[in-house]
Design a protein around this motif. Structure first.
Motif, PDB file in Angstrom:
ATOM      1  N   CYS A  87      -3.317  -1.350  12.941  1.00 25.20           N
ATOM      2  CA  CYS A  87      -4.538  -2.005  12.719  1.00 25.20           C
ATOM      3  C   CYS A  87      -5.096  -2.904  13.306  1.00 25.20           C
TER       4      CYS A  87
ATOM      5  N   ASN B  55     -13.687   7.136  -0.344  1.00 22.24           N
ATOM      6  CA  ASN B  55     -14.473   7.619   0.529  1.00 22.24           C
ATOM      7  C   ASN B  55     -16.364   7.185   0.209  1.00 22.24           C
TER       8      ASN B  55
ATOM      9  N   SER C 290      -9.368   3.226   0.039  1.00 21.81           N
ATOM     10  CA  SER C 290      -9.422   4.000   1.196  1.00 21.81           C
ATOM     11  C   SER C 290     -10.687   4.730   1.153  1.00 21.81           C
ATOM     12  N   GLN C 291     -10.138   5.013   2.744  1.00 20.70           N
ATOM     13  CA  GLN C 291     -11.546   5.769   3.648  1.00 20.70           C
ATOM     14  C   GLN C 291     -12.708   4.991   2.828  1.00 20.70           C
TER      15      GLN C 291
ATOM     16  N   LYS D  87      -6.041   0.993   2.567  1.00 18.22           N
ATOM     17  CA  LYS D  87      -5.887   2.253   3.277  1.00 18.22           C
ATOM     18  C   LYS D  87      -6.692   3.353   4.146  1.00 18.22           C
ATOM     19  N   ASP D  88      -6.366   3.710   4.743  1.00 18.42           N
ATOM     20  CA  ASP D  88      -7.021   4.376   6.199  1.00 18.42           C
ATOM     21  C   ASP D  88      -8.646   4.106   6.100  1.00 18.42           C
ATOM     22  N   SER D  89      -8.742   2.562   6.698  1.00 14.72           N
ATOM     23  CA  SER D  89     -10.261   2.631   6.783  1.00 14.72           C
ATOM     24  C   SER D  89     -10.997   1.585   7.661  1.00 14.72           C
ATOM     25  N   ARG D  90     -11.903   1.008   7.517  1.00 16.21           N
ATOM     26  CA  ARG D  90     -12.559   0.160   8.922  1.00 16.21           C
ATOM     27  C   ARG D  90     -13.438  -0.512   8.461  1.00 16.21           C
TER      28      ARG D  90
ATOM     29  N   GLU E 219      -2.925  -0.427   5.229  1.00 11.30           N
ATOM     30  CA  GLU E 219      -2.656   0.240   5.637  1.00 11.30           C
ATOM     31  C   GLU E 219      -3.165   1.022   7.060  1.00 11.30           C
ATOM     32  N   ARG E 220      -3.039   1.357   7.742  1.00  7.93           N
ATOM     33  CA  ARG E 220      -3.840   1.991   8.848  1.00  7.93           C
ATOM     34  C   ARG E 220      -5.475   1.082   8.533  1.00  7.93           C
ATOM     35  N   THR E 221      -5.808   0.165   8.602  1.00  9.93           N
ATOM     36  CA  THR E 221      -7.659   0.021   8.297  1.00  9.93           C
ATOM     37  C   THR E 221      -6.969  -1.177   9.730  1.00  9.93           C
TER      38      THR E 221
END
Length: 477
Positions: free
Chosen positions: A449, A335, A366-367, A395-398, A418-420
């Protein structure tokens, strides 16, 4: 007196005689006020009398061991400018009571570092309290070393503080603090403890801070700006059987903000401890703005579960460091946003690696948002599972950029996303040595992604291939 007819010879003779006249210190000597310095007698009253009687403000401790049973409290507005000095480092204090051996108290409780905010009494009686060339040893479970409260420009230098609870304790409000050339060693609490304190302009330099069981430098609930930690050896600040700790720990999770800082040119290492970290920044869970604008550069960081742990942070640069033996991870970042991790070496020098415990290492992000990982060497690292693990895991990032990194002999996968989304991996080299062959996949992508671009990388084939794209929205060129 010699006299000649030559004015020049007369002048030379006078200068020679003046040179022979001894220079007497105006400092008061605590033994002149009844202190014994034998390590047995209670010298508390005598030292207090010496401080009150120091008309020029300088109090000297000749060779000896001075036992005190309560805090020597120096109210600067009453005592005036004060300096305490051990003669040549030959004097020691045993704090046989609870609390700090010395407490300096000023009245700079509302002013800032602006000259216009400093009260006249501070310039006349309180500025720059100084203590140097003394040893302070704990003789009570709750003994501390030194406390500073509401002071302006205090200077602590050439001190040895050991076997106390907290070595140096800063509370309330202080400004322009210098801690230099000190040994803060083997304490049961925190070496340098910033305890709900408001400080601007704080420098810790050229010191050894080691074997403090609850942390080397600890910050909790404080408001701090302009904080430099430079050129120190900060190591083994944990208790493997005790509570979670860190060599440098900044905690704003329950209040406060710590911004505008530097950790540079230090050696920061430890004994591995459950949950331990070399550097740990914990911001507010609902506001990542409270810890940021920090540069962590040019350090050696090693031998703890987590080398660097960032939670809820913003605006941090991690550059030009060397890392080894992050037993869980080299970097654990959650985060956080607006970070740069660049030009670091995450090494696996075999001279430093016993068979057990296994130092997995690697980077787990992550995040995260708006983060750059570039130009790093990551050798022999990777933690996690087959489904989620590798030398770099995001993961879970942008808006994450991974570029020009060289990943050698990764454990599990080289890089996993992962989910980025809206991210890129470019110009990286992921390879294995002939005798290693632990890698499953060089690059693994999972989940949504969208807007992520993979191109111009050199990726060796692991046991399950070089690239495994199970994601949606990623483009591979």
């Amino acid at each position: 007196m010699l006299y000649t007819k030559s004015p020049i010879l007369n002048f030379i003779a006078i200068c020679f005689l003046l040179f022979l006249i001894p220079v007497f210190s105006l400092a008061v000597n605590v033994k002149d006020f009844g202190a014994k310095g034998d390590g047995v007698a209670d010298d508390t009253r005598a030292i207090n009398a010496a401080i009150r009687g120091a008309n020029d403000g300088q109090v000297e401790f000749p060779r000896g061991t001075y036992r005190i049973t309560s805090t020597i409290e120096i109210q600067l507005s009453e005592n005036g400018t004060t300096g305490l000095s051990g003669r040549g480092g030959s004097a020691g204090i045993i704090m046989a009571g609870s609390g700090p051996a010395f407490r300096f108290i000023g009245s700079h409780d509302k002013g800032s570092a602006l000259p216009s905010s400093v009260k006249q009494i501070t310039w006349q009686k309180e500025r720059m309290p100084l203590i140097d060339a003394l040893e302070i040893v704990g003789g009570h479970p709750n003994a501390d070393g030194i406390e500073l409260r509401n002071t302006l420009m205090p200077v602590l230098r050439a001190l040895l503080i050991r076997n106390v609870r907290n070595g140096i304790h800063l509370s309330s409000r202080n400004r322009n603090v210098l801690i230099d050339d000190c040994h803060i060693y083997n304490n049961s609490g925190i070496g340098i403890f910033l305890d709900r304190v408001n400080i601007h302009q704080f420098i810790i330099s050229d010191s050894h801070i080691s074997y403090c069981k609850k942390g080397g430098i600890g910050v909790t609930g404080s408001e701090i700006r302009n904080f430099q930690i430079t050129g120190n050896d900060i190591e083994y600040n944990c208790d493997p059987e005790g509570p979670v700790s860190a060599d440098i720990w900044v905690d704003c999770s329950k209040g406060g903000s710590v911004r505008e800082g530097t950790i540079s040119g230090n050696t920061i290492q430890a004994i591995p401890a459950k949950g331990g970290a070399n550097i740990r920044f914990l911001g507010a869970p609902d506001n990542a703005d409270k810890i940021g604008l920090w540069s962590i550069t040019g350090n050696h960081i090693s031998n703890q579960e987590l080398n660097i742990h960032l939670e809820n942070t913003r605006g941090i640069s991690i550059t030009g460091n060397t890392f080894i033996r992050g037993y869980d991870h080299h970097l654990l970042i959650n985060n956080s946003r607006n970070l740069i991790v660049s030009g670091n070496v995450f090494d696996h020098n075999e001279d430093y690696f016993p068979a057990q415990p296994v130092p997995y290492g690697g980077i787990l992000l992550s995040q995260g948002e708006n983060i750059i990982l570039s130009d790093n060497i990551i050798d022999g690292s990777g933690n996690g599972t087959k489904d989620l693990g590798g030398a770099i895991v995001v993961k879970d990032s942008r808006e994450i950029t991974i570029s020009a990194c060289q990943i050698k002999n990764p454990i599990i996968n080289g890089i996993q996303l992962e989910r980025t989304s809206d991210s890129s991996i470019t110009n990286c080299i992921i390879s294995e040595s002939a005798g290693n062959k632990k890698m499953l996949v060089g690059l693994l992508l999972n989940g949504a992604c969208t807007g992520t671009l993979i191109r111009d990388n050199q990726i060796a084939a692991g046991k399950e291939g070089s690239i495994n794209n199970l994601a949606t929205g990623a483009v591979i060129k």
